[in-house]
Each structure stands twice: as C-alpha cells, then as structure tokens.
Design a protein around this motif. Structure first.
Motif, PDB file in Angstrom:
ATOM      1  N   LEU A  17     -67.018   2.021  36.206  1.00 12.52           N
ATOM      2  CA  LEU A  17     -66.091   3.056  35.749  1.00 12.52           C
ATOM      3  C   LEU A  17     -65.003   3.226  36.799  1.00 12.52           C
ATOM      4  N   GLY A  18     -63.791   2.827  36.459  1.00  9.18           N
ATOM      5  CA  GLY A  18     -62.677   2.924  37.395  1.00  9.18           C
ATOM      6  C   GLY A  18     -62.313   1.557  37.945  1.00  9.18           C
ATOM      7  N   ALA A  19     -61.044   1.183  37.772  1.00  9.15           N
ATOM      8  CA  ALA A  19     -60.563  -0.099  38.292  1.00  9.15           C
ATOM      9  C   ALA A  19     -59.614   0.139  39.460  1.00  9.15           C
ATOM     10  N   GLY A  20     -60.019   1.042  40.335  1.00 14.11           N
ATOM     11  CA  GLY A  20     -59.269   1.264  41.563  1.00 14.11           C
ATOM     12  C   GLY A  20     -59.823   0.364  42.650  1.00 14.11           C
ATOM     13  N   LEU A  21     -59.634   0.787  43.891  1.00 12.72           N
ATOM     14  CA  LEU A  21     -60.113  -0.027  45.018  1.00 12.72           C
ATOM     15  C   LEU A  21     -61.621  -0.241  44.930  1.00 12.72           C
ATOM     16  N   ALA A  22     -62.373   0.834  44.654  1.00  8.28           N
ATOM     17  CA  ALA A  22     -63.838   0.722  44.637  1.00  8.28           C
ATOM     18  C   ALA A  22     -64.295  -0.166  43.481  1.00  8.28           C
ATOM     19  N   GLY A  23     -63.784   0.120  42.270  1.00  6.39           N
ATOM     20  CA  GLY A  23     -64.244  -0.619  41.099  1.00  6.39           C
ATOM     21  C   GLY A  23     -63.869  -2.088  41.144  1.00  6.39           C
ATOM     22  N   LEU A  24     -62.622  -2.375  41.498  1.00  4.81           N
ATOM     23  CA  LEU A  24     -62.188  -3.783  41.512  1.00  4.81           C
ATOM     24  C   LEU A  24     -62.845  -4.565  42.641  1.00  4.81           C
ATOM     25  N   ILE A  57     -65.359  -3.440  33.122  1.00  3.41           N
ATOM     26  CA  ILE A  57     -64.677  -2.441  33.956  1.00  3.41           C
ATOM     27  C   ILE A  57     -63.787  -1.613  33.034  1.00  3.41           C
ATOM     28  N   ALA A  58     -63.951  -0.300  33.060  1.00  3.69           N
ATOM     29  CA  ALA A  58     -63.153   0.571  32.190  1.00  3.69           C
ATOM     30  C   ALA A  58     -62.291   1.495  33.047  1.00  3.69           C
ATOM     31  N   ASP A  59     -61.040   1.634  32.648  1.00  2.00           N
ATOM     32  CA  ASP A  59     -60.136   2.514  33.397  1.00  2.00           C
ATOM     33  C   ASP A  59     -59.144   3.187  32.452  1.00  2.00           C
ATOM     34  N   ALA A  60     -58.822   4.426  32.756  1.00  2.00           N
ATOM     35  CA  ALA A  60     -57.878   5.175  31.927  1.00  2.00           C
ATOM     36  C   ALA A  60     -56.454   4.638  32.055  1.00  2.00           C
ATOM     37  N   ARG A  61     -56.155   3.994  33.174  1.00  2.00           N
ATOM     38  CA  ARG A  61     -54.769   3.541  33.379  1.00  2.00           C
ATOM     39  C   ARG A  61     -54.415   2.409  32.420  1.00  2.00           C
ATOM     40  N   ARG A  81     -50.078   3.044  45.993  1.00  2.00           N
ATOM     41  CA  ARG A  81     -50.502   3.576  47.289  1.00  2.00           C
ATOM     42  C   ARG A  81     -50.562   2.447  48.312  1.00  2.00           C
ATOM     43  N   THR A  82     -50.814   2.816  49.537  1.00  2.00           N
ATOM     44  CA  THR A  82     -51.050   1.800  50.565  1.00  2.00           C
ATOM     45  C   THR A  82     -52.339   2.145  51.272  1.00  2.00           C
ATOM     46  N   TRP A  83     -52.980   1.172  51.828  1.00  2.00           N
ATOM     47  CA  TRP A  83     -54.163   1.430  52.633  1.00  2.00           C
ATOM     48  C   TRP A  83     -53.861   1.107  54.084  1.00  2.00           C
ATOM     49  N   GLY A  84     -54.125   2.084  54.929  1.00  2.00           N
ATOM     50  CA  GLY A  84     -53.972   1.903  56.364  1.00  2.00           C
ATOM     51  C   GLY A  84     -55.342   2.050  56.997  1.00  2.00           C
TER      52      GLY A  84
HETATM   53  C1  FAD Z   1     -50.669   7.707  48.405  1.00  2.00           C
HETATM   54  C2  FAD Z   1     -52.106   7.434  48.847  1.00  2.00           C
HETATM   55  C3  FAD Z   1     -52.316   6.805  50.076  1.00  2.00           C
HETATM   56  C4  FAD Z   1     -53.614   6.550  50.504  1.00  2.00           C
HETATM   57  N1  FAD Z   1     -53.792   5.940  51.704  1.00  2.00           N
HETATM   58  C5  FAD Z   1     -55.028   5.680  52.113  1.00  2.00           C
HETATM   59  C6  FAD Z   1     -55.245   4.974  53.335  1.00  2.00           C
HETATM   60  O1  FAD Z   1     -54.300   4.648  54.017  1.00  2.00           O
HETATM   61  N2  FAD Z   1     -56.512   4.682  53.718  1.00  2.00           N
HETATM   62  C7  FAD Z   1     -57.570   5.072  52.941  1.00  2.00           C
HETATM   63  O2  FAD Z   1     -58.721   4.776  53.299  1.00  2.00           O
HETATM   64  N3  FAD Z   1     -57.377   5.761  51.808  1.00  2.00           N
HETATM   65  C8  FAD Z   1     -56.158   6.066  51.371  1.00  2.00           C
HETATM   66  N4  FAD Z   1     -55.981   6.720  50.223  1.00  2.00           N
HETATM   67  C9  FAD Z   1     -57.147   7.212  49.540  1.00  2.00           C
HETATM   68  C10 FAD Z   1     -57.446   6.316  48.398  1.00  2.00           C
HETATM   69  O3  FAD Z   1     -57.559   7.086  47.249  1.00  2.00           O
HETATM   70  C11 FAD Z   1     -58.700   5.514  48.653  1.00  2.00           C
HETATM   71  O4  FAD Z   1     -58.590   4.744  49.800  1.00  2.00           O
HETATM   72  C12 FAD Z   1     -59.039   4.527  47.537  1.00  2.00           C
HETATM   73  O5  FAD Z   1     -57.920   4.130  46.794  1.00  2.00           O
HETATM   74  C13 FAD Z   1     -60.052   5.189  46.666  1.00  2.00           C
HETATM   75  O6  FAD Z   1     -60.563   4.172  45.813  1.00  2.00           O
HETATM   76  P1  FAD Z   1     -61.282   4.555  44.518  1.00  2.00           P
HETATM   77  O7  FAD Z   1     -61.529   3.274  43.753  1.00  2.00           O
HETATM   78  O8  FAD Z   1     -62.453   5.429  44.812  1.00  2.00           O
HETATM   79  O9  FAD Z   1     -60.247   5.466  43.738  1.00  2.00           O
HETATM   80  P2  FAD Z   1     -58.937   5.001  43.000  1.00  2.00           P
HETATM   81  O10 FAD Z   1     -58.321   3.822  43.669  1.00  2.00           O
HETATM   82  O11 FAD Z   1     -58.126   6.237  42.810  1.00  2.00           O
HETATM   83  O12 FAD Z   1     -59.482   4.488  41.580  1.00  2.00           O
HETATM   84  C14 FAD Z   1     -60.098   5.348  40.644  1.00  2.00           C
HETATM   85  C15 FAD Z   1     -59.802   4.759  39.259  1.00  2.00           C
HETATM   86  O13 FAD Z   1     -60.593   5.466  38.320  1.00  2.00           O
HETATM   87  C16 FAD Z   1     -59.787   5.715  37.179  1.00  2.00           C
HETATM   88  N5  FAD Z   1     -60.323   6.904  36.532  1.00  2.00           N
HETATM   89  C17 FAD Z   1     -60.474   8.136  37.062  1.00  2.00           C
HETATM   90  N6  FAD Z   1     -61.052   8.955  36.163  1.00  2.00           N
HETATM   91  C18 FAD Z   1     -61.282   8.223  35.044  1.00  2.00           C
HETATM   92  C19 FAD Z   1     -61.877   8.498  33.761  1.00  2.00           C
HETATM   93  N7  FAD Z   1     -62.348   9.721  33.441  1.00  2.00           N
HETATM   94  N8  FAD Z   1     -61.952   7.496  32.863  1.00  2.00           N
HETATM   95  C20 FAD Z   1     -61.481   6.261  33.168  1.00  2.00           C
HETATM   96  N9  FAD Z   1     -60.913   5.944  34.344  1.00  2.00           N
HETATM   97  C21 FAD Z   1     -60.823   6.906  35.280  1.00  2.00           C
HETATM   98  C22 FAD Z   1     -58.381   5.928  37.718  1.00  2.00           C
HETATM   99  O14 FAD Z   1     -57.414   5.654  36.737  1.00  2.00           O
HETATM  100  C23 FAD Z   1     -58.342   4.926  38.870  1.00  2.00           C
HETATM  101  O15 FAD Z   1     -57.807   3.667  38.494  1.00  2.00           O
HETATM  102  C24 FAD Z   1     -54.704   6.969  49.729  1.00  2.00           C
HETATM  103  C25 FAD Z   1     -54.485   7.576  48.494  1.00  2.00           C
HETATM  104  C26 FAD Z   1     -53.189   7.823  48.055  1.00  2.00           C
HETATM  105  C27 FAD Z   1     -52.976   8.496  46.716  1.00  2.00           C
END
Ligand code: FAD
Length: 129
Positions: free
Chosen positions: A14-21, A38-42, A49-52
């Motif tokens: 659930l979620g194709a962000g950094l964690a999911g992908l 992999i399911a994502d709302a986007r 964003r950028t990761w540092g």
């Molecule tokens: C501008 C910005 C800069 C950042 N910089 C850093 C950094 O430098 N270093 C760092 O460690 N972290 C940084 N972060 C934090 C960042 O969010 C995390 O590092 C990382 O992207 C989190 O990964 P994630 O997969 O958990 O969340 P995300 O990458 O946010 O992915 C979550 C995914 O789940 C999907 N989703 C959410 N809810 C639902 C739902 N109900 N149904 C379906 N899909 C859903 C979203 O569309 C999204 O694609 C930054 C964040 C932002 C916004």
C-alpha cells in the motif's frame, strides 16, 4: 491483476512512495516471483521531494545521487562547527530519479502490478488460518 494462488505467498504493498517502491524493488532484486501488487492514490510520479542523508549503509540507489558533500557545518548565533567525512558524505537524491529507476524494474517484472489512482479506504487485519 495477476492470479492470486492462496498457497503461494503474494504481496500487496500500500503506497508507491519511497517505502513501497523500494520494498517492491528489494523483493524483485531477491528474485521473488510471486505476485506483487502495489496500490497508490497518486496518478503520476514527479520530482515531489528530495532526500538528503548521510550515506552510512550500502544501498542500491547510490548511482542516483546527484550531489555529495564531504564537509558541512552546523551554525547557531553563538557558534559554528565544521565537520568532514570522506567515508560517509552527505548526499542529495531527487525523487524523480528514484521513481524512474525503481519503476523501470517494477514495470518490467511480469509478476508486479502497479495500480495508480487507487485510494485505500481501510485496512483490516485478520488472523491467517
Ligand atoms: C519536501 C519533502 C522533503 C523531504 N526530505 C526528506 C529528506 O531529505 N530525508 C528524509 O529522510 N526524508 C525526507 N522527507 C520525508 C519523506 O516523506 C520520507 O523520506 C519518505 O518519502 C517517506 O516514504 P514513504 O514511502 O513512507 O512515504 P511517501 O513517499 O509519502 O509515500 C506514501 C505513498 O502512499 C500513498 N498513499 C497515502 N495514503 C494512501 C491511501 N489511503 N491510498 C492509497 N495510497 C496512499 C501516497 O500517494 C504516496 O505515494 C521529505 C518529505 C518531503 C515532503
């Protein structure tokens, strides 16, 4: 959607962000052949964003890093500290480079399905029998 065989482990991410992908990518790199969905709302992926981070542990995305700093400073009104490391530089990784890289393998994998525009309303945990 791929056929789900209840006797074969399958993965719903659930979620194709950094964690999911990166999870899907790690499963594929390990040779997992069972279905991965992999399911994502986007609807699309952009440079949202950028990761540092300090590059402490080996990871498969080092080649995507666009900038590395071996010196950095922390400063307040009272003091400033300069620090250096050639072993663990501070890295800058733009999200679009990561998405493009991971999605290439996700799209190429016959066992992997990416469902965009799919909002997950609720997740219910149930005991496995
Ligand atoms: C501008 C910005 C800069 C950042 N910089 C850093 C950094 O430098 N270093 C760092 O460690 N972290 C940084 N972060 C934090 C960042 O969010 C995390 O590092 C990382 O992207 C989190 O990964 P994630 O997969 O958990 O969340 P995300 O990458 O946010 O992915 C979550 C995914 O789940 C999907 N989703 C959410 N809810 C639902 C739902 N109900 N149904 C379906 N899909 C859903 C979203 O569309 C999204 O694609 C930054 C964040 C932002 C916004």
């Amino acid at each position: 959607m791929p056929d789900i065989n209840p006797r074969q482990p399958s993965y719903l991410i659930l979620g194709a962000g950094l964690a999911g992908l990166s999870l899907a990518d790690a499963l594929l790199r390990q040779g997992v052949c069972s279905p991965i969905v992999i399911a994502d709302a986007r609807d699309s992926f952009g440079n949202d964003r950028t990761w540092g981070f300090w590059d402490v542990y080996p990871h498969p995305y080092r080649s995507l890093v666009t900038r590395r700093w071996q010196h950095w400073s922390f400063a307040s009104r009272e003091a400033s500290y300069l620090q250096s490391s050639t072993v663990t530089p501070y890295c800058y990784l733009p999200a679009d480079r990561f998405y493009e890289d991971a999605l290439t393998r996700v799209h190429a994998a016959p066992n992997c399905t990416l469902l965009l525009g799919t909002t997950i309303g609720r997740v219910v945990e149930e005991a496995i029998r």
